[in-house]
Enzyme design. Structure first.
Site, short mmCIF file in Angstrom:
data_model
loop_
_atom_site.label_atom_id
_atom_site.label_comp_id
_atom_site.label_asym_id
_atom_site.label_seq_id
_atom_site.Cartn_x
_atom_site.Cartn_y
_atom_site.Cartn_z
N ARG A 46 0.82 -1.22 0.00
CA ARG A 46 0.00 0.00 0.00
C ARG A 46 0.85 1.27 0.00
O ARG A 46 0.44 2.28 -0.57
CB ARG A 46 -0.94 -0.01 1.20
N LYS B 252 -21.20 -16.13 1.95
CA LYS B 252 -22.64 -15.97 2.17
C LYS B 252 -23.34 -15.22 1.05
O LYS B 252 -22.84 -14.23 0.54
CB LYS B 252 -22.86 -15.17 3.45
N GLY C 96 -10.15 -9.65 -0.95
CA GLY C 96 -8.97 -10.28 -0.34
C GLY C 96 -8.60 -11.65 -0.89
O GLY C 96 -7.47 -11.88 -1.32
N GLY D 17 -13.91 -3.67 0.73
CA GLY D 17 -15.28 -3.15 0.89
C GLY D 17 -15.61 -2.13 -0.18
O GLY D 17 -16.74 -2.10 -0.71
P1 AMP Z 1 -16.27 -13.52 1.44
O1 AMP Z 1 -15.56 -12.72 2.48
O2 AMP Z 1 -17.74 -13.41 1.48
O3 AMP Z 1 -15.71 -13.27 0.05
O4 AMP Z 1 -16.01 -15.03 1.77
C1 AMP Z 1 -14.74 -15.57 1.84
C2 AMP Z 1 -14.78 -16.80 2.67
O5 AMP Z 1 -15.69 -17.73 2.12
C3 AMP Z 1 -13.45 -17.49 2.77
O6 AMP Z 1 -13.00 -17.41 4.08
C4 AMP Z 1 -13.76 -18.93 2.38
O7 AMP Z 1 -13.13 -19.88 3.20
C5 AMP Z 1 -15.26 -19.01 2.53
N1 AMP Z 1 -15.85 -20.07 1.70
C6 AMP Z 1 -15.73 -20.23 0.38
N2 AMP Z 1 -16.35 -21.33 -0.04
C7 AMP Z 1 -16.88 -21.92 1.05
C8 AMP Z 1 -17.64 -23.10 1.26
N3 AMP Z 1 -17.98 -23.90 0.25
N4 AMP Z 1 -18.02 -23.39 2.53
C9 AMP Z 1 -17.70 -22.57 3.55
N5 AMP Z 1 -16.98 -21.44 3.41
C10 AMP Z 1 -16.57 -21.11 2.18
#
Ligand code: AMP
Length: 397
Positions: free
Chosen positions: A38, A202, A354, A377
């Site tokens: 950064r 999610k 990330g 974000g």
């Molecule tokens: P996000 O911050 O919403 O982009 O989510 C990232 C996180 O989603 C990472 O820590 C991954 O380990 C988790 N992730 C991805 N695929 C899965 C899955 N099939 N089951 C549980 N967690 C997941």
């Protein structure tokens, strides 16, 4: 929102003091910087201002001191690293003050060609509350505002929103200009087909992103934990996979909207499943419905193939979020495959978030990606089609 903003090119910096909001929020442990990406990213803007005869007041937040002085979060190590990066011909000063007399005097004494690094903006309560007196204090130190901290542009803070509304002209620095141009290339009048890859844990975190993408792209490839809510909502067995039952309606509505708009929305057809959320779990590949006791932790080989083919046929790709539990090696292959396909093709690729950026770096294909966003974000909110306060406050073209 209009992304057409004034840039450094519209300013004659000769004899002027530029207040540059930078993102120096680097990982720091025991005073040692873990990764100085950064700080390096701010150098082109600083050098451009100095080269055109100006001086720079650089200010950033660092960590979460929550309005109080935290001894471990002074900017000293960051300023020292900036001095090293800029070289001994450029004088970098730093002080333990943000908006008081010490800061104002140091700013007033700044000569063209010099850099002053203010202390951690979040030592001041007024920063996160976008206090107008804080913005006025910061504005009194400079003649021009330059925004180069894309990663904080989604926050309406004193240094990102109040200050550029008070201190004019207010323009985008080179880093921010690159971010804006990448979004414009992907969503302004992009080369088609445009394919979005969306993953992550999610659905609830990505609803607005998905809905906004449906107006912009031709195909959406869904992966990661969020895919299981879509599959379960369609009545497909997902075993013990991650699931947000209260989002079934939303998932169904997104699928319906995609169909109505003629957007192709693909879900995984096979999965790498595990009997436990652990790197040493037993695993197998399952097509279609998942058996009880097993959870999907990565996309399977058939899905990887299908998604790769779609990406090879795309002219423009936007990617946010991992296809599986990327942090655990056995479940990182789907995500790495996306990174490698993007590297192999010549399509315009914009990657943010990330884990997606980590996958690009882990596979050492940074140079093959058109634009790697510095925002997490902020990148998501841009994808959501929101107007970011830190960009909205800048002068339009
Ligand atoms: P996000 O911050 O919403 O982009 O989510 C990232 C996180 O989603 C990472 O820590 C991954 O380990 C988790 N992730 C991805 N695929 C899965 C899955 N099939 N089951 C549980 N967690 C997941």
């Amino acid at each position: 929102m209009s992304l057409a903003k004034q840039t450094l090119d519209s300013i004659d910096f000769a004899g002027k003091r530029a207040f540059v909001r930078v993102d120096f929020n680097v990982p720091l442990k025991d005073g040692v910087i873990g990764d100085d990406t950064r700080i390096r990213a701010a150098v082109p803007t600083i050098l451009a201002i100095l080269a055109s005869g100006g001086s720079v007041i650089a200010a950033s937040h660092l960590g979460r001191p929550k309005g109080k002085i935290v001894e471990d979060l002074h900017m000293d190590p960051v300023a020292e690293r900036l001095q090293t990066l800029l070289g001994s011909n450029i004088e970098v000063k730093w002080i333990h003050d943000v908006r008081g007399d010490l800061a104002k005097t140091a700013a007033a004494q700044l000569e063209p060609g010099q850099v002053l690094v203010l202390d951690n903006l979040r030592f001041e309560e007024g920063e996160t509350s976008n206090d107008s007196s804080m913005a006025a204090d910061l504005a009194s130190m400079a003649d021009v505002f330059v925004q180069d901290a894309f990663g904080t542009c989604h926050r309406a803070h004193a240094s990102t929103a109040g200050l550029p509304s008070t201190l004019k002209p207010a323009v985008a620095g080179k880093l921010l200009q690159n971010e804006i141009e990448a979004f414009d290339m992907a969503f302004g009048s992009p080369k088609r087909p445009v394919v979005a890859v969306v993953g992550g844990a999610k659905v609830s975190d990505k609803i607005v992103v998905l809905e906004s993408l449906l107006d912009k792209v031709d195909t959406v490839l869904v992966g990661g934990g969020m895919a299981y809510t879509f599959l379960a909502a369609a009545g497909i067995g997902i075993g013990n996979s991650l699931c947000e039952e209260d989002k079934f309606d939303v998932a169904r509505s997104i699928v319906e909207k995609a169909a109505a708009k003629g957007v192709e929305l693909l879900l995984p057809t096979d999965h790498l499943v595990a009997d436990n959320f652990a790197a040493d779990a037993n695993t197998q590949i399952i097509e279609g419905a998942l058996p009880d006791g097993w959870m999907g932790l990565d996309i399977g080989p058939e899905t990887t193939q299908t998604y790769s083919d779609k990406l090879r046929g795309a002219a423009t790709v936007v990617w946010n979020g991992p296809m599986g539990v990327f942090e655990l090696e056995p479940f990182s292959h789907g995500t790495s495959a996306i990174a490698l396909v993007l590297a192999e093709t010549d399509n315009l690729s914009v990657v943010g978030g990330g884990d997606s950026v980590a996958a690009i770096k882990k596979n050492q294909v940074e140079s093959r990606i058109t634009h790697i966003s510095t925002g997490g974000g902020a990148f998501l909110e841009m994808l959501e089609g929101k107007e970011l306060p830190g960009i909205a406050a800048l002068d339009g073209r």
